[in-house]
Design a protein around this motif. Structure first.
Motif, short mmCIF file in Angstrom:
data_model
loop_
_atom_site.label_atom_id
_atom_site.label_comp_id
_atom_site.label_asym_id
_atom_site.label_seq_id
_atom_site.Cartn_x
_atom_site.Cartn_y
_atom_site.Cartn_z
N THR A 145 108.25 -17.26 54.70
CA THR A 145 106.90 -16.83 54.29
C THR A 145 106.42 -17.52 53.01
N THR A 191 105.07 -20.13 51.76
CA THR A 191 104.39 -21.34 52.19
C THR A 191 103.22 -21.66 51.26
N LYS A 192 102.59 -22.79 51.52
CA LYS A 192 101.40 -23.21 50.76
C LYS A 192 100.12 -22.65 51.38
N GLY A 193 100.26 -21.94 52.50
CA GLY A 193 99.09 -21.35 53.15
C GLY A 193 98.42 -22.25 54.16
N ASN A 194 99.09 -23.32 54.59
CA ASN A 194 98.50 -24.22 55.58
C ASN A 194 98.47 -23.57 56.96
N GLU A 195 97.60 -24.10 57.82
CA GLU A 195 97.51 -23.69 59.22
C GLU A 195 97.88 -24.89 60.09
N LYS A 203 101.80 -19.57 62.05
CA LYS A 203 101.56 -20.46 60.93
C LYS A 203 102.81 -21.28 60.66
N GLU A 224 105.61 -27.19 57.04
CA GLU A 224 104.56 -27.66 56.14
C GLU A 224 104.93 -28.97 55.48
#
Length: 489
Positions: free
Chosen positions: A84, A86-90, A111, A117
């Motif tokens: 979890t 993460t950098k928030g990428n999709e 995700k 990522e």
């Protein structure tokens, strides 16, 4: 779904014959927690994916394509920061083909994980990669997504080669490839491993194959026979690279690379990187992008305990664990094939269903055991270290080292069979006086803490869904004498 289910199958049955690895006894009742998973039917060693995009012949411009997806049940289990953070990428951020995105989402991958990522955009750029990440954090997706994105369906030759150390891992990776590429409209994926019919592979390679997933010995045999033409391979992936570059395989790997084009891309993925990997990198990789997500080695979701016992007490201790723990599925490791079969027989005599698997079994029985255990037909699997590499069965929430391993690398890969993709798991080690030095050495090398087993184990540590009223698991029958502190010899 690869969830375990209790079977009421009567008296002990040895199965088809002694070697099939499926020993079953009267299963004692226990509460089984379903573990959502996206795994489907395991395929044979040379099965292929292909065909056109499904359901209505593709996607029309302007369609809300996500509404047409057949998504698996949402997995609401708690996840650790291993996946979890993460950098928030999709996935949409990587400009992937929409048909590939459909397959990704239908796998239940919502995700990208941290390793995905870091890896996907670099792999898409064509650069060599040396990636180090924990077991069960999404390494397969990290290389399969860019690999499949770059396949050119107009070309009818082998474009990508994935090397793995075991047959079971080859089947697993090929299955994932087939599932996430099913909407791409004709990507041909082939798994080829030793122990299967060579003629079948030769006939298959006479047709179009884009991606080959293989163990080193078999693919080298096919290359030298002139059947597998790899001179136009654009990407070679080595999964579990530390094992592939060990003495068992490194000569074969070097030989395979000699047949590849000089401008190929090489991606190395593993949880551990010994010196052999560094030597290989210096020789064959061109300015590789290095990814290291291993600030700590063991998965955060795995709680580790040891029980100090004598050799004669091990089976009694195991029986106590079976009766007191809330096991969804368990994998039990022994250090030899002989002990695997003896322990599997003992477990069935205790009244529990049990499969076993080891390298000396016929391949067809190994495939059957692997397939049936993954699909939840049995709760317990006894095995050797054959099953430590990359095998992803998300229903497994307990790993038991019936025989304690000799080194830290083996221990790391064994306990990594639970706690997959950031979920919770329990690792229990049965320790004899001879193991106490190994226990301390492994703790030091992995910078981890293996604690004495408590009188009760909180179910929230390893069960995805639990009720507060039954939160403790009583295991007071297990001897708790601290092994390390009391011996100075």
């Amino acid at each position: 779904m690869a969830t375990a289910r209790t079977e009421n199958i009567g008296p002990v049955v040895m199965g088809l014959n002694k070697q099939n690895g499926q020993l079953r006894g009267q299963t004692k009742p226990a509460s089984v927690q379903p573990a959502p998973t996206t795994q489907g039917k395991t395929l044979g060693a040379s099965q292929i994916a292909g065909g056109a995009a499904q359901d209505g012949g593709g996607i029309k411009f302007g369609d809300d394509w996500k509404k047409s997806l057949k998504l698996p049940p949402k997995d609401n289990r708690v996840k650790t920061s291993d996946v979890t953070s993460t950098k928030g990428n999709e996935f949409e951020d990587y400009c992937l083909k929409r048909e590939l995105l459909m397959g990704i989402f239908e796998m239940g991958w919502e995700k990208p994980s941290p390793i995905q990522e870091e890896s996907i955009p670099i792999a898409l750029s064509g650069r060599d990669i040396l990636a180090r990440a924990k077991n069960g954090t999404g390494k397969s997706g990290a290389y399969l997504i860019p690999l499949l994105e770059r396949i050119d369906l107009k070309k009818d030759h082998i474009q990508a080669l994935v090397m793995v150390p075991t047959r079971e891992l080859a089947l697993q990776v090929s299955q994932i490839s087939i599932q996430i590429s099913k909407h791409l409209g004709g990507v041909k994926v082939m798994a080829t491993t030793g122990g299967t019919n060579l003629r079948d592979d030769i006939m298959r390679l006479d047709e179009t194959v884009h991606v080959v997933i293989a163990t080193p010995g078999r693919i080298l045999d096919l290359i030298k026979k002139g059947v597998a033409k790899v001179d136009r391979v654009q990407m070679m992936v080595m999964d579990e690279a530390d094992k592939l570059l060990s003495q068992d395989f490194v000569v074969l790997i070097e030989d395979i690379i000699s047949f590849l084009a000089k401008n190929r891309q090489i991606l190395l993925y593993s949880a551990t990187f010994p010196i052999s990997v560094q030597k290989f990198m210096a020789k064959h990789l061109q300015k590789p992008y290095e990814i290291n997500l291993m600030e700590e080695l063991t998965l955060k979701g795995i709680t580790q305990y040891y029980a100090y016992v004598t050799e004669r007490q091990k089976v009694h201790c195991l029986n106590t664990l079976f009766s007191r723990l809330q096991i969804n599925q368990s994998i039990i490791f022994c250090n030899s094939t002989q002990r695997v079969e003896l322990l599997a027989k003992k477990i069935t005599q205790l009244g529990y269903s049990c499969f076993y698997i080891h390298a000396k079994m016929m391949q067809e029985y190994r495939n059957r055991v692997f397939h049936d255990f993954r699909n939840g037909l049995c709760r317990n699997l006894v095995c050797t270290d054959l099953f430590t590499r990359g095998i992803d069965i998300q229903a497994v929430n307990v790993v038991i080292n019936f025989d304690f391993p000799k080194n830290a690398e083996t221990y790391l890969h064994r306990i990594g069979r639970s706690g997959r993709f950031g979920h919770l798991g329990l690792a229990i080690n049965l320790i004899t006086s001879e193991d106490r030095f190994n226990l301390k050495a492994i703790e030091d090398q992995l910078v981890t803490d293996i604690k004495p087993i408590p009188s009760s184990i909180d179910k929230s540590l390893y069960v995805a869904e639990f009720h507060a009223s039954g939160a403790d698991c009583d295991v007071e029958e297990i001897e708790e004498k601290p092994a390390r502190q009391q011996d100075s010899t």
